[in-house]
Design an enzyme around this catalytic site. Structure first.
Site, mmCIF file in Angstrom:
data_model
loop_
_atom_site.group_PDB
_atom_site.id
_atom_site.type_symbol
_atom_site.label_atom_id
_atom_site.label_comp_id
_atom_site.label_asym_id
_atom_site.label_seq_id
_atom_site.Cartn_x
_atom_site.Cartn_y
_atom_site.Cartn_z
ATOM 1 N N HIS A 221 29.394 -21.751 -13.899
ATOM 2 C CA HIS A 221 30.544 -22.585 -14.230
ATOM 3 C C HIS A 221 31.589 -21.892 -15.100
ATOM 4 O O HIS A 221 32.765 -22.225 -15.059
ATOM 5 C CB HIS A 221 30.051 -23.845 -14.933
ATOM 6 C CG HIS A 221 30.944 -25.021 -14.780
ATOM 7 N ND1 HIS A 221 30.460 -26.297 -14.800
ATOM 8 C CD2 HIS A 221 32.259 -25.150 -14.590
ATOM 9 C CE1 HIS A 221 31.446 -27.153 -14.644
ATOM 10 N NE2 HIS A 221 32.556 -26.475 -14.521
ATOM 11 N N ASP B 209 31.920 -31.587 -4.803
ATOM 12 C CA ASP B 209 31.810 -30.587 -5.862
ATOM 13 C C ASP B 209 31.346 -31.275 -7.139
ATOM 14 O O ASP B 209 32.041 -32.131 -7.676
ATOM 15 C CB ASP B 209 33.168 -29.916 -6.089
ATOM 16 C CG ASP B 209 33.098 -28.832 -7.146
ATOM 17 O OD1 ASP B 209 33.119 -27.656 -6.780
ATOM 18 O OD2 ASP B 209 33.021 -29.169 -8.350
ATOM 19 N N TYR C 227 28.655 -32.267 -15.352
ATOM 20 C CA TYR C 227 29.211 -33.573 -14.977
ATOM 21 C C TYR C 227 28.186 -34.701 -15.094
ATOM 22 O O TYR C 227 28.548 -35.863 -15.085
ATOM 23 C CB TYR C 227 29.748 -33.563 -13.544
ATOM 24 C CG TYR C 227 30.768 -32.505 -13.227
ATOM 25 C CD1 TYR C 227 31.365 -31.713 -14.205
ATOM 26 C CD2 TYR C 227 31.142 -32.285 -11.914
ATOM 27 C CE1 TYR C 227 32.286 -30.733 -13.884
ATOM 28 C CE2 TYR C 227 32.070 -31.322 -11.576
ATOM 29 C CZ TYR C 227 32.636 -30.541 -12.562
ATOM 30 O OH TYR C 227 33.549 -29.577 -12.230
ATOM 31 N N SER D 227 32.772 -19.234 -11.283
ATOM 32 C CA SER D 227 33.905 -20.132 -11.465
ATOM 33 C C SER D 227 34.710 -19.656 -12.666
ATOM 34 O O SER D 227 34.147 -19.432 -13.739
ATOM 35 C CB SER D 227 33.389 -21.555 -11.683
ATOM 36 O OG SER D 227 34.447 -22.458 -11.842
ATOM 37 N N ASN D 228 35.979 -19.504 -12.456
ATOM 38 C CA ASN D 228 36.916 -19.119 -13.515
ATOM 39 C C ASN D 228 36.574 -17.778 -14.160
ATOM 40 O O ASN D 228 36.746 -17.591 -15.357
ATOM 41 C CB ASN D 228 37.020 -20.234 -14.565
ATOM 42 C CG ASN D 228 37.553 -21.513 -13.962
ATOM 43 O OD1 ASN D 228 38.600 -21.512 -13.327
ATOM 44 N ND2 ASN D 228 36.823 -22.595 -14.120
ATOM 45 N N GLN E 260 35.595 -19.690 -7.796
ATOM 46 C CA GLN E 260 36.332 -20.955 -7.811
ATOM 47 C C GLN E 260 37.223 -20.980 -9.043
ATOM 48 O O GLN E 260 36.754 -20.730 -10.158
ATOM 49 C CB GLN E 260 35.338 -22.122 -7.856
ATOM 50 C CG GLN E 260 35.990 -23.483 -7.865
ATOM 51 C CD GLN E 260 34.975 -24.578 -8.120
ATOM 52 O OE1 GLN E 260 34.378 -24.645 -9.193
ATOM 53 N NE2 GLN E 260 34.762 -25.425 -7.141
#
Length: 189
Positions: free
Chosen positions: A116, A51, A56, A147-148, A170
């Site tokens: 994200h 992941d 990142y 995500s979130n 996620q």
């Protein structure tokens, strides 16, 4: 009654023919000089899901890990994420393609591409989702999700999404740092 679970167990994603490994190895805050070796070590102990995310700044290293691993690509699962739109539908799509190219090469793919965060506002979320749908249609990702996201963000998508509900939402679950550090020592990263 005990249930035997394995790191290699696969779970079907809803509204999709894709199966995701039960557990993934996250590379958030994995420095570039350590990321490849950490991922290779994760593969050695049985992980098959990595992941990563644009945020990142190690998608290239994840791609290098795939190439160095010696494991057939169809036996590995890669998730990546985009944080914000690019300013236009085309620019957003190009940001997605750049990630896929870093990970899988010009003819490659990712298994799951997520938005994200819900922080881009309604117009930004729509632009991101529609770019992900295009990427899915072109086969550069096998599944898409968020995500979130809260319920209101997912419900908002009904008005424009061709793929609904998202294959994944996620959510972050954190372990205390001492447990994370023990785990990292156990797998050599």
């Amino acid at each position: 009654m005990s249930v035997d679970l394995a790191i290699t167990d696969l779970l079907p994603l809803p509204n999709s023919d894709v199966k995701i490994p039960r557990l993934g190895f996250g590379v958030y805050r994995s420095p570039k000089h350590q990321c490849v070796q950490s991922c290779l070590n994760a593969f050695k102990v049985g992980y098959r899901h990595i992941d990563t995310a644009q945020f990142y700044a190690n998608e290239e290293e994840v791609g290098e890990t795939l190439r160095q691993s010696g494991i057939p690509r169809n036996e590995l699962f890669v998730t990546t994420k985009i944080m914000s739109p690019g300013g236009s539908p085309q620019a957003t799509y190009e940001k997605l393609v750049a990630s896929v190219d870093k990970i899988g090469g010009k003819d490659g793919y990712v298994d799951l591409f997520l938005i994200h965060s819900s922080s881009s506002g309604p117009a930004g979320r729509k632009e991101l989702w529609q770019a992900l749908e295009r990427l899915l249609e072109e086969g550069r990702t096998r599944s898409i999700g968020v995500s979130n996201y809260g319920i209101k963000h997912i419900e908002e998508m009904r008005s424009y999404a061709k793929v609904w509900p998202p294959h994944v939402n996620q959510i972050e679950v954190s372990m205390p740092w001492p447990a994370i550090n023990r785990f990292r020592q156990d797998i050599g990263c």
